[in-house]
Design an enzyme around this catalytic site. Sequence first.
Site, PDB file in Angstrom:
ATOM      1  N   GLU A 198       0.312   7.399  -7.508  1.00 50.18           N
ATOM      2  CA  GLU A 198      -0.417   6.272  -6.905  1.00 50.18           C
ATOM      3  C   GLU A 198      -1.672   6.755  -6.188  1.00 50.18           C
ATOM      4  O   GLU A 198      -1.878   7.971  -6.012  1.00 50.18           O
ATOM      5  CB  GLU A 198       0.493   5.544  -5.919  1.00 50.18           C
ATOM      6  CG  GLU A 198       0.918   6.408  -4.736  1.00 50.18           C
ATOM      7  CD  GLU A 198       1.279   5.597  -3.522  1.00 50.18           C
ATOM      8  OE1 GLU A 198       0.373   4.920  -3.001  1.00 50.18           O
ATOM      9  OE2 GLU A 198       2.444   5.644  -3.097  1.00 50.18           O
TER      10      GLU A 198
ATOM     11  N   LYS B   2      10.773   3.540   4.270  1.00 49.29           N
ATOM     12  CA  LYS B   2      10.506   3.939   5.656  1.00 49.29           C
ATOM     13  C   LYS B   2      11.664   3.479   6.538  1.00 49.29           C
ATOM     14  O   LYS B   2      12.173   2.365   6.419  1.00 49.29           O
ATOM     15  CB  LYS B   2       9.203   3.301   6.153  1.00 49.29           C
ATOM     16  CG  LYS B   2       7.965   3.630   5.303  1.00 49.29           C
ATOM     17  CD  LYS B   2       7.501   5.032   5.499  1.00 49.29           C
ATOM     18  CE  LYS B   2       6.063   5.240   5.006  1.00 49.29           C
ATOM     19  NZ  LYS B   2       5.818   4.797   3.633  1.00 49.29           N
TER      20      LYS B   2
END
Length: 787
Positions: free
Chosen positions: A54, A196
């Site tokens: 990415e 996360k």
Amino acid sequence: MNISAALLRPRLPLRTRLLSTSASRRYLTNNGFFRVSDEVREAIHSRKPVVALETTIYTHGFPYPENVALASLLESVVRVNGGVPATIGILDGVARVGLDPEELIRLTESAGKSTTLKLSRRDLGYVCGLRLAGKKFNGGTTIAGTMILAHLAGIKVFGTGGLGGVHRGGEHTLDVSADLTELGRTPVAVISSGCKSFLDIPRTLEYLETEGVGVGTFADGRTGNVDFPAFWSRESGVKSPTTISDEMEAAAIIYAQEALQIQSGLHFANPCPSDKAIPKAAMDMVINEAVRQADAQGITGKDNTPFILHKIKELTKGSSVPANRALIESNVRRATIVARELSVLQAQQENAQSQGIASAFIPPTSSISPSPEEEIFQSMSTPYSQSTTTVLQQRRSDLVVAGALAVDFSCDYSPFLDATNSTTPSLQTSNPARIHQSLGGVGHNIAKAAHLLGSSVRLCSAAGDDFTGRAALSQLENDGMQTDGIVILPTPHRTAQYVAVNDVNKDLMLAMADMSILESLDPSTIQSTYFPTPTEAPPKCVIVDGNWPSEALHVWFRHAKSLSAQTIFEPVSTAKATRIFSSSEPPSTFPQHIIDIATPNTYELKAMHARCADLELFSDPAWFKIVDALGISPSGLRVPLAATIGSDLVDAGIPQQSIQLLPFIPAILTKLGPKGVLLVKLLQADDPALSLAKEAQYVLARNSNGDGESNVGGLYVRLFPPEIVLGPGEVVSVNGIGDTFVAAMAVSLVRGRRMDEAIPFAQKAALHSLQSQESVSFKLVELRDSI
């Protein structure tokens, strides 16, 4: 993974493979909105391991130029582990799969600008469409955006940092990352370190289950049902839905998912490396405080995640940053190995089809031997463990290669269509180029070529305690090569690097090499560090490249001769070719010489000759004695040399220079490029060539002075032209062909071949590397049976 494990991989039936093939026809071709680079397109077509990367992390995560360094790091991780990186982003409103270095720099430089956007699925049509209206945007793709573009290109594996998820309180705010819905509808396998830990991990896993996404966590050496990781922490307190033992299992799941035509993605969670991970308890306290401050300040929506990430960095006093970098590097490396294992499976199933296997999951038996293509991948996937000392003792190293282990950058000039200089790059300015990165170094290339040719070889070199060094060791292990000969040196030592600049015909124009790490080793420790103990069998041949300093070269060669090993010197470059001739340690003459064979090119030969002249070695009485014993006619050798090898080489002085060096190095093979290889050799008194009729034309002088003490029999000169000369358009890369030649010749000599047999075989091997983008072609395994 060992060879036996690789052989136990299941073979899928023909019908299943056909379903997979038909499914792949959806992939998008290049158009005005979507472009796949030539390298990535070729890699997908030939089923090489390709890993999507990415770009949001570069445009919205790290500032310039830190983002450039990270981009280079991650692409290097992919390349040194045997894959092709496909960095995905938007430039000027065009979705690009496989950014070249110049494009990547353009994108990373635009970080922070208003025209550089963070792009998910919903944004792709917007930024690409507005290009038609004259508004050109750049953009970094999120996980979701990268997934869809990777899938459109035909890429199945994607390595990234952390997955988006359901935010805390998401049951009320409906704040759910688009990454999760993309995983539910796009068949790409995403390797990350979970989501996360300030997100709602249990609800994230529930959401993925609802979307039909297969989720597994790599065991990473652990047993039982392991925790789904929490990004910086290896544990989250939430058990993973499934546990994946290794990369081969992940690849098998991807293969089956595609064969079943299931149109949802897969998520394989890779725990943060244990030496950089932050304990869960400590991280929970930090996250709770960061979330509390976000709530107190009313930070919501798209601003929430950046705010919390900044607070976590602040509250951990920066310790979250190295953990972040380590897990991204680890994820991309693991993704590359998964992609490589997937290529192994695809190759095996195609081979199964060609054998007419039409039943499901037939385990291989001893009667089924691997194809050459399978052997290549098995050798790539067979790691060597330093801890397995019994294996080391059983693996006799017939060949020891001492030299550079480096990261190679090959820059091939690629001019624009309207360029005035269509052949060579211009000086003192930037030039368009195709840049390829791989694991190299002369020593490494020679050792790898010998390994692929089936020789037991030990590479002796040094690497820094840095990312490049760790990646290099990992690649050696994955290639099935011994790593016990690699010494790791602490900071500030750096792993070696080599940059080659080639013209449009792939011929070398300029090269820059930083091999200083080898010069930092104490020559007095070489023998104890690298050579086998008395309980180990000594090598039959030792090859040393010119990257070692002069004193170290002499240590290598003297000790090799003490073991009765044949010695070969590969000069490397004109600057380093002269190191073997030292003013502090004059070279010994035949038969007390320490180098049996040297393999220079014409430039290196000239430098070696000039160095000897500067040191006045051609005036030494010992040198005169050997030259006199060659039996050269008083009329000289010009006429017989020209008749034997051609006047062009004689006019250039190449055979004459070689003859003058013979007292120090009794066999010199000069690499002449498309003209072949010139062998100039000092014959011993008992050499069969002196009495064989077929060799008479190459024996240009005989010892007739009755000097038996010197053991000199005569002079042998022979040109070996190549069987095939490739045209400019057929040459893929010239990097590594000389190294392949040296390796193949050494392997042949170790196997008992004569020099006149070894050289043509070595030329054939070099041809394979000349037609390969890699410095050393994997096709060398096809030559094993012909040695």
